[in-house]
Write a protein that holds these residues in place. Sequence first.
Motif, PDB file in Angstrom:
ATOM      1  N   ILE A 373       0.836  -1.243  -0.135  1.00  0.00           N
ATOM      2  CA  ILE A 373      -0.011   0.153  -0.093  1.00  0.00           C
ATOM      3  C   ILE A 373       0.932   1.218  -0.026  1.00  0.00           C
ATOM      4  O   ILE A 373       1.584   1.376   0.890  1.00  0.00           O
ATOM      5  N   HIS A 374       0.608   2.105  -0.894  1.00  0.00           N
ATOM      6  CA  HIS A 374       1.463   3.394  -1.086  1.00  0.00           C
ATOM      7  C   HIS A 374       0.495   4.647  -0.514  1.00  0.00           C
ATOM      8  O   HIS A 374       0.915   5.776  -0.051  1.00  0.00           O
ATOM      9  N   ASP A 375      -0.769   4.583  -0.618  1.00  0.00           N
ATOM     10  CA  ASP A 375      -1.674   5.637  -0.238  1.00  0.00           C
ATOM     11  C   ASP A 375      -1.628   6.013   1.074  1.00  0.00           C
ATOM     12  O   ASP A 375      -2.195   4.946   1.992  1.00  0.00           O
ATOM     13  N   PRO A 376      -1.490   7.271   1.643  1.00  0.00           N
ATOM     14  CA  PRO A 376      -1.617   7.854   2.917  1.00  0.00           C
ATOM     15  C   PRO A 376      -2.767   7.177   3.574  1.00  0.00           C
ATOM     16  O   PRO A 376      -2.822   6.781   4.584  1.00  0.00           O
ATOM     17  N   GLN A 377      -4.064   7.602   2.687  1.00  0.00           N
ATOM     18  CA  GLN A 377      -5.292   7.364   3.619  1.00  0.00           C
ATOM     19  C   GLN A 377      -5.427   5.782   3.607  1.00  0.00           C
ATOM     20  O   GLN A 377      -5.731   5.200   4.722  1.00  0.00           O
ATOM     21  N   GLY A 378      -4.838   5.082   2.638  1.00  0.00           N
ATOM     22  CA  GLY A 378      -4.900   3.227   2.761  1.00  0.00           C
ATOM     23  C   GLY A 378      -3.899   2.970   4.123  1.00  0.00           C
ATOM     24  O   GLY A 378      -4.053   1.799   4.459  1.00  0.00           O
ATOM     25  N   LYS A 379      -2.766   3.589   4.355  1.00  0.00           N
ATOM     26  CA  LYS A 379      -1.896   3.139   5.321  1.00  0.00           C
ATOM     27  C   LYS A 379      -2.649   2.874   6.729  1.00  0.00           C
ATOM     28  O   LYS A 379      -2.303   2.283   7.565  1.00  0.00           O
ATOM     29  N   ASP A 380      -3.366   4.203   6.760  1.00  0.00           N
ATOM     30  CA  ASP A 380      -4.146   4.663   8.004  1.00  0.00           C
ATOM     31  C   ASP A 380      -5.350   3.541   8.017  1.00  0.00           C
ATOM     32  O   ASP A 380      -5.603   3.214   9.197  1.00  0.00           O
ATOM     33  N   ASP A 381      -5.827   3.241   7.066  1.00  0.00           N
ATOM     34  CA  ASP A 381      -7.105   2.608   6.937  1.00  0.00           C
ATOM     35  C   ASP A 381      -7.290   1.853   5.741  1.00  0.00           C
ATOM     36  O   ASP A 381      -7.845   2.195   4.715  1.00  0.00           O
ATOM     37  N   PRO A 382      -6.690   0.613   5.839  1.00  0.00           N
ATOM     38  CA  PRO A 382      -6.545  -0.330   4.187  1.00  0.00           C
ATOM     39  C   PRO A 382      -7.916  -0.399   3.666  1.00  0.00           C
ATOM     40  O   PRO A 382      -7.809  -0.500   2.283  1.00  0.00           O
ATOM     41  N   ALA A 383      -9.026  -0.564   4.403  1.00  0.00           N
ATOM     42  CA  ALA A 383     -10.369  -0.504   3.664  1.00  0.00           C
ATOM     43  C   ALA A 383     -10.636   0.595   2.783  1.00  0.00           C
ATOM     44  O   ALA A 383     -11.479   0.668   1.991  1.00  0.00           O
TER      45      ALA A 383
END
Length: 528
Positions: A373-383
């Motif tokens: 996962i690269h996305d900062p939003q996805g790192k905090d909240d993979p869903a």
Amino acid sequence: MTEHLWWQTGIVYQIYPRSFMDSNGDGTGDLQGIISRLDYLHWLGVNAIWLSPIFPSPMADFGYDVADYVDIAPIFGTLADFDQLLHAAHERGLKIMLDLVPNHSSDEHPWFVESRSSRNNAKRDWYIWRDPGPAGGPPNNWQSFFGGDAWTFDPATGQYYLHLFDTKQPDLNWRNPAVRDAIYAAMRFWLDRGVDGFRVDVIWLLIKDEQYRDNPMNPAWKPGDPPHSRQEQVYMADLPEVHDIVREMRSLLDQYHERVLIGEIYLPVPRLMLYYGTNRDEAHLPFNFQLILLPWDAQVVREAVDTYEAALPTGAWPNWVLGNHDQPRIASRVGLDQARVAQMMLLTLRGTPTCYYGDEIGMQNVPIPLELIHDPQGKDDPAHSRDPERTPMQWDASANAGFTSGQPWLPVADNYTTVNVVAQREDATSMLALFRHLIELRHTMPALSIGAHQSVDSRNDHVFAYVREHAPQRVLIVLNFSADKQDLDLSSTSVTGRLLCTTYMDSDDTLNLGYLTLRPNEGMIIAI
Ligand code: NOJ
């Protein structure tokens, strides 16, 4: 059609530059890559390209963290490459719009480096610095859109700075006229070079409450909803003063010939409409995201279209969006068959359509393993990671889908050997063939590009039907939102009609509208 402007009759195509075409084998898309694919976009028939940010950036949010507003990130190329792209696009009649990110910069922007250096620095007030709250800790309860507090403590000067997104994206202080001037100068820099307009990032968030009051909690929040929607963002979003800024941006654009201002705005329709401006002097197109956000149901969508049409102020031009780099892909959300119906709707509704790269071939979300996962939003909240909708464009069946000769920055979809541009160009029934045919119809039929809209009572809950009309031309669009066949009687609209297009791309016929059968997931465009 001459009285309409290009951004009214045209179709906008969003390119996520990292993922469109890599020319130098480093695994990340670039400007030369885009140049090499302009002939494809010209063939497809779209009219304007919106590029997600291409400015120098540490890429904490993949370019939405800008470290220099007036240059090009080396990973994408140079200013000379950009000028070449602009020229090559214009030669083909394609417009180029840039992504302006004025709400926040990167923490590595020299402005912020200066601002954080001391409390008395001349740029201190360019960002939003506050003392800790009375009990210590953050100044108020505001939450970042990426999760967690919207405030980060800076020990060197003992204050918190505000960031509505990542800690590496400090919010600029738009109450400071020097900040406005600096961003307006950047806008002029690109307009003078010849860009055709801007999509302005989170334009409704630019101004914050002067007293920094706590946001109230949102009673409608339920588990599974994004964490930031736990609060109602009454003190950090959509404040009345924001309209002064949008007006200023618009008047700047109006000093140039036919440039467009598009605002990214996630708000309910009545609030959204205010961004057209009391005298149509704000955004030309406040993005309308309803097709992305609403449940995929014929009656819900019909209601939304009718409400939106009725709410449009006089002289305001509508627009519709089906996908972007922040939202699950349409073909994953509604399925491949319904995605065809969705594209037919996007390209036949009244108002400027914006489509997202790859949707024209039915690209789907690609599952990304947690460790990639690269996305900062996805790192905090993979869903809620946005990587799945940002994977490389699928050009052909060669290695990495023809996107790169190197290692792609995000994995390429497994289905690329069949779902790709080359394969679909050869298949007369493909999604790409449908998409291109729809564009062609829109461009050649005034009823579709500039005609009036009137919803039709289909007397069937699964079917949304409407007429587009520009006298003497009348076109009926009938969309089956279900996976079952539907029988209809539309004889009150017209007794017969000539089929111009079906999502199956397999027939053209004269139809009896008294006994019309739609196959599962079928949409039709019918001349009446
Ligand atoms: C909206 C952009 O579309 C999104 O990708 C970005 O993360 C935020 N704004 C912050 O700039």
